[in-house]
Design a protein around this motif. Structure first.
Motif, PDB file in Angstrom:
ATOM      1  N   ALA A 258      -3.795  -1.204  17.253  1.00 17.69           N
ATOM      2  CA  ALA A 258      -4.827  -2.177  17.621  1.00 17.69           C
ATOM      3  C   ALA A 258      -5.911  -2.250  16.545  1.00 17.69           C
ATOM      4  CB  ALA A 258      -5.435  -1.805  18.971  1.00 17.69           C
ATOM      5  N   VAL A 259      -6.274  -1.105  15.994  1.00 19.87           N
ATOM      6  CA  VAL A 259      -7.283  -1.069  14.939  1.00 19.87           C
ATOM      7  C   VAL A 259      -6.780  -1.811  13.704  1.00 19.87           C
ATOM      8  CG1 VAL A 259      -8.419   0.485  13.281  1.00 19.87           C
ATOM      9  CG2 VAL A 259      -8.437   1.025  15.735  1.00 19.87           C
ATOM     10  N   ARG A 260      -5.548  -1.565  13.333  1.00 18.59           N
ATOM     11  CA  ARG A 260      -5.006  -2.234  12.143  1.00 18.59           C
ATOM     12  C   ARG A 260      -4.897  -3.750  12.349  1.00 18.59           C
ATOM     13  NH1 ARG A 260      -0.734   2.672  10.829  1.00 18.59           N
ATOM     14  NH2 ARG A 260      -2.010   3.646   9.207  1.00 18.59           N
ATOM     15  N   ALA A 261      -4.577  -4.160  13.573  1.00 22.34           N
ATOM     16  CA  ALA A 261      -4.518  -5.600  13.863  1.00 22.34           C
ATOM     17  C   ALA A 261      -5.905  -6.234  13.740  1.00 22.34           C
ATOM     18  CB  ALA A 261      -3.954  -5.834  15.261  1.00 22.34           C
ATOM     19  N   LEU A 262      -6.920  -5.549  14.251  1.00 21.34           N
ATOM     20  CA  LEU A 262      -8.288  -6.059  14.114  1.00 21.34           C
ATOM     21  C   LEU A 262      -8.697  -6.148  12.649  1.00 21.34           C
ATOM     22  CD1 LEU A 262     -10.143  -4.108  16.954  1.00 21.34           C
ATOM     23  CD2 LEU A 262      -9.834  -6.584  16.837  1.00 21.34           C
ATOM     24  N   ARG A 263      -8.306  -5.157  11.884  1.00 21.14           N
ATOM     25  CA  ARG A 263      -8.677  -5.141  10.465  1.00 21.14           C
ATOM     26  C   ARG A 263      -8.001  -6.299   9.724  1.00 21.14           C
ATOM     27  NH1 ARG A 263      -8.347   0.493   9.413  1.00 21.14           N
ATOM     28  NH2 ARG A 263      -6.368   0.338   8.305  1.00 21.14           N
ATOM     29  N   ASP A 264      -6.772  -6.615  10.099  1.00 19.18           N
ATOM     30  CA  ASP A 264      -6.073  -7.752   9.500  1.00 19.18           C
ATOM     31  C   ASP A 264      -6.802  -9.070   9.799  1.00 19.18           C
ATOM     32  OD1 ASP A 264      -4.134  -6.146   8.419  1.00 19.18           O
ATOM     33  OD2 ASP A 264      -2.669  -6.503  10.022  1.00 19.18           O
ATOM     34  N   GLU A 265      -7.573  -9.077  10.900  1.00 22.25           N
ATOM     35  CA  GLU A 265      -8.336 -10.262  11.276  1.00 22.25           C
ATOM     36  C   GLU A 265      -9.742 -10.266  10.669  1.00 22.25           C
ATOM     37  OE1 GLU A 265      -8.287 -10.291  15.519  1.00 22.25           O
ATOM     38  OE2 GLU A 265      -6.087 -10.341  15.641  1.00 22.25           O
ATOM     39  N   GLY A 266     -10.021  -9.267   9.818  1.00 25.40           N
ATOM     40  CA  GLY A 266     -11.309  -9.241   9.129  1.00 25.40           C
ATOM     41  C   GLY A 266     -12.382  -8.404   9.771  1.00 25.40           C
ATOM     42  N   PHE A 270     -11.984   1.244  11.600  1.00 26.77           N
ATOM     43  CA  PHE A 270     -11.068   2.280  11.119  1.00 26.77           C
ATOM     44  C   PHE A 270     -10.926   3.335  12.210  1.00 26.77           C
ATOM     45  CE2 PHE A 270     -13.085   0.343   7.507  1.00 26.77           C
ATOM     46  CZ  PHE A 270     -12.056   0.175   6.581  1.00 26.77           C
ATOM     47  N   PHE A 271      -9.743   3.952  12.297  1.00 28.85           N
ATOM     48  CA  PHE A 271      -9.541   5.018  13.278  1.00 28.85           C
ATOM     49  C   PHE A 271      -9.675   6.384  12.618  1.00 28.85           C
ATOM     50  CE2 PHE A 271      -5.125   4.095  11.843  1.00 28.85           C
ATOM     51  CZ  PHE A 271      -4.721   5.365  11.446  1.00 28.85           C
ATOM     52  N   SER A 272      -9.921   7.368  13.463  1.00 26.76           N
ATOM     53  CA  SER A 272     -10.003   8.756  13.008  1.00 26.76           C
ATOM     54  C   SER A 272      -9.641   9.663  14.170  1.00 26.76           C
ATOM     55  CB  SER A 272     -11.426   9.063  12.510  1.00 26.76           C
ATOM     56  OG  SER A 272     -11.565  10.419  12.146  1.00 26.76           O
ATOM     57  N   ALA A 294     -10.548  -4.161  22.605  1.00 27.89           N
ATOM     58  CA  ALA A 294      -9.202  -3.946  22.072  1.00 27.89           C
ATOM     59  C   ALA A 294      -8.716  -2.530  22.341  1.00 27.89           C
ATOM     60  CB  ALA A 294      -9.196  -4.234  20.572  1.00 27.89           C
ATOM     61  N   VAL A 295      -9.610  -1.555  22.240  1.00 27.31           N
ATOM     62  CA  VAL A 295      -9.225  -0.168  22.513  1.00 27.31           C
ATOM     63  C   VAL A 295      -8.917   0.008  23.999  1.00 27.31           C
ATOM     64  CG1 VAL A 295      -9.993   2.236  22.470  1.00 27.31           C
ATOM     65  CG2 VAL A 295     -10.517   0.729  20.533  1.00 27.31           C
ATOM     66  N   ALA A 296      -9.756  -0.571  24.868  1.00 30.28           N
ATOM     67  CA  ALA A 296      -9.519  -0.469  26.313  1.00 30.28           C
ATOM     68  C   ALA A 296      -8.198  -1.104  26.711  1.00 30.28           C
ATOM     69  CB  ALA A 296     -10.676  -1.116  27.070  1.00 30.28           C
ATOM     70  N   ASP A 297      -7.803  -2.165  26.010  1.00 29.03           N
ATOM     71  CA  ASP A 297      -6.531  -2.828  26.309  1.00 29.03           C
ATOM     72  C   ASP A 297      -5.328  -1.926  26.031  1.00 29.03           C
ATOM     73  OD1 ASP A 297      -7.758  -5.119  27.169  1.00 29.03           O
ATOM     74  OD2 ASP A 297      -7.474  -6.238  25.302  1.00 29.03           O
ATOM     75  N   CYS A 298      -5.551  -0.805  25.359  1.00 28.31           N
ATOM     76  CA  CYS A 298      -4.466   0.166  25.124  1.00 28.31           C
ATOM     77  C   CYS A 298      -4.266   1.089  26.323  1.00 28.31           C
ATOM     78  CB  CYS A 298      -4.775   0.996  23.867  1.00 28.31           C
ATOM     79  SG  CYS A 298      -4.833   0.025  22.345  1.00 28.31           S
ATOM     80  N   GLY A 299      -5.031   0.854  27.389  1.00 26.74           N
ATOM     81  CA  GLY A 299      -4.862   1.628  28.614  1.00 26.74           C
ATOM     82  C   GLY A 299      -5.598   2.951  28.620  1.00 26.74           C
ATOM     83  N   VAL A 300      -6.747   3.008  27.925  1.00 27.98           N
ATOM     84  CA  VAL A 300      -7.517   4.250  27.861  1.00 27.98           C
ATOM     85  C   VAL A 300      -8.956   3.996  28.285  1.00 27.98           C
ATOM     86  CG1 VAL A 300      -6.097   5.144  25.986  1.00 27.98           C
ATOM     87  CG2 VAL A 300      -8.202   3.908  25.443  1.00 27.98           C
TER      88      VAL A 300
END
Length: 321
Positions: A258-266, A270-272, A294-300
């Motif tokens: 999800a983080v990488r997809a957001l980054r592709d959108e500008g 970054f994750f850690s 976007a992070v919440a949509d990962c079910g967390v």
């Protein structure tokens, strides 16, 4: 001889792995982290009585956990010439043992409270050497915000210092909670047995220099790209040790994607990760709502944190007992 202190947990940016001296908890190499707030540990200590009593989040601590607290308590008693027992009670405002740095804030708050109760007049870098005896990452939680723990063979060298940077005000950390219990001590013990460890040692000093320079000029993308790459390097080392530690879970990977997809959108994001399945997602204030969604949509479950300051002594009214 009673005092209360608070400290914030850390997110490792250039993480330490392995200990040259497991008793003094002297790491093999330098490390840099940032404290997360308002998550915190609050600890009250009082000297007196015949025995030591340690309570964390309402549970009596014994076994290896008590031994680690003993290392900090005994060091303070030796420095202050105290011969009595100590009562120590601690509470966390966040879930522990899931990769969010509870040992860092726990030992930082304990060391700060113990030094205050023992009437030791120490600077924060000096207190960081006390906290380090419980957890090396706790040294950085003592000095707070963005901090650098230098490697060394003694307390004069192996201590933490704060790094001043303009990123303190703008950084937002979306914490993605992936509840999977983890244990880091054995991973540290076997660090040097990984065939990847020497490769990590070969590049870590350059990475520390890059991170300090990026923080100095407040280059968000550079700082957190380095932190993301360091997370992958750390995982490669832990996974190739004798026990083959694999901390990540399916939802951990989902957050990465999800983080990488957001980054592709500008979006600057970054994750850690530290040694755990939970994920720190680093972004800037103006993007935090989109990133959290976007992070919440990962079910967390998610939390939004800011940069936390150093450990501090609290007024008597905040005492836990």
């Amino acid at each position: 001889m009673k005092a209360t202190a608070t400290a914030h947990p850390i997110e490792g940016l250039v993480k330490y792995h392995g200990m040259r001296d497991p008793d003094l908890r002297l790491p093999y190499h330098d490390s840099i982290s940032v404290c997360t707030a308002p998550s915190r540990t609050i600890t009250t200590v009082e000297f007196g009585g015949d025995e030591d009593v340690y309570v964390v989040d309402g549970d009596r601590v014994d076994g290896r956990g008590a031994e680690r607290i003993d290392a900090v308590v005994d060091h303070v008693r030796d420095r202050a010439g105290i011969e009595t027992g100590v009562r120590l009670e601690s509470e966390n405002s966040f879930q522990s043992n899931v990769g969010f740095g509870s040992s860092s804030s726990g030992f930082a708050a304990a060391a700060t409270a113990l030094c205050a109760a023992a009437d030791l007049d120490l600077s924060l870098p000096e207190i960081s050497t006390v906290a380090r005896r419980g957890s090396a990452s706790a040294a950085r939680a003592v000095t707070g915000a963005f901090s650098h723990l230098r490697a060394g063979l003694n307390d004069a060298d192996c201590r933490s210092e704060r790094i001043e940077t303009d990123l303190e005000d703008d950084l937002r950390i979306v914490a993605g909670l992936v509840p999977s219990y983890k244990e880091t001590e054995q991973a540290h013990e076997e660090a040097a047995d990984s065939h990847m460890f020497q490769a990590r040692m070969a590049h870590i000093h350059g990475q520390i220099a890059e991170m300090r320079d990026a923080l100095r000029v407040a280059d968000f993308d550079r700082v957190f790209e380095l932190a993301e790459h360091d997370s992958l390097s750390l995982a490669a080392t832990t996974m190739t040790g004798p026990a083959g530690w694999v901390y990540w879970q399916p939802r951990t990977i989902a957050i990465f994607n999800a983080v990488r997809a957001l980054r592709d959108e500008g979006v600057p994001v970054f994750f850690s990760t530290d040694t755990g399945a939970s994920v720190y997602v680093n972004t800037l204030e103006e993007h935090v709502d989109r990133v959290e969604s976007a992070v919440a949509d990962c079910g967390v479950e998610t939390r939004v944190w800011e940069v936390g300051g150093p450990a501090e002594v609290r007024p008597e009214s905040d005492a836990l007992f």
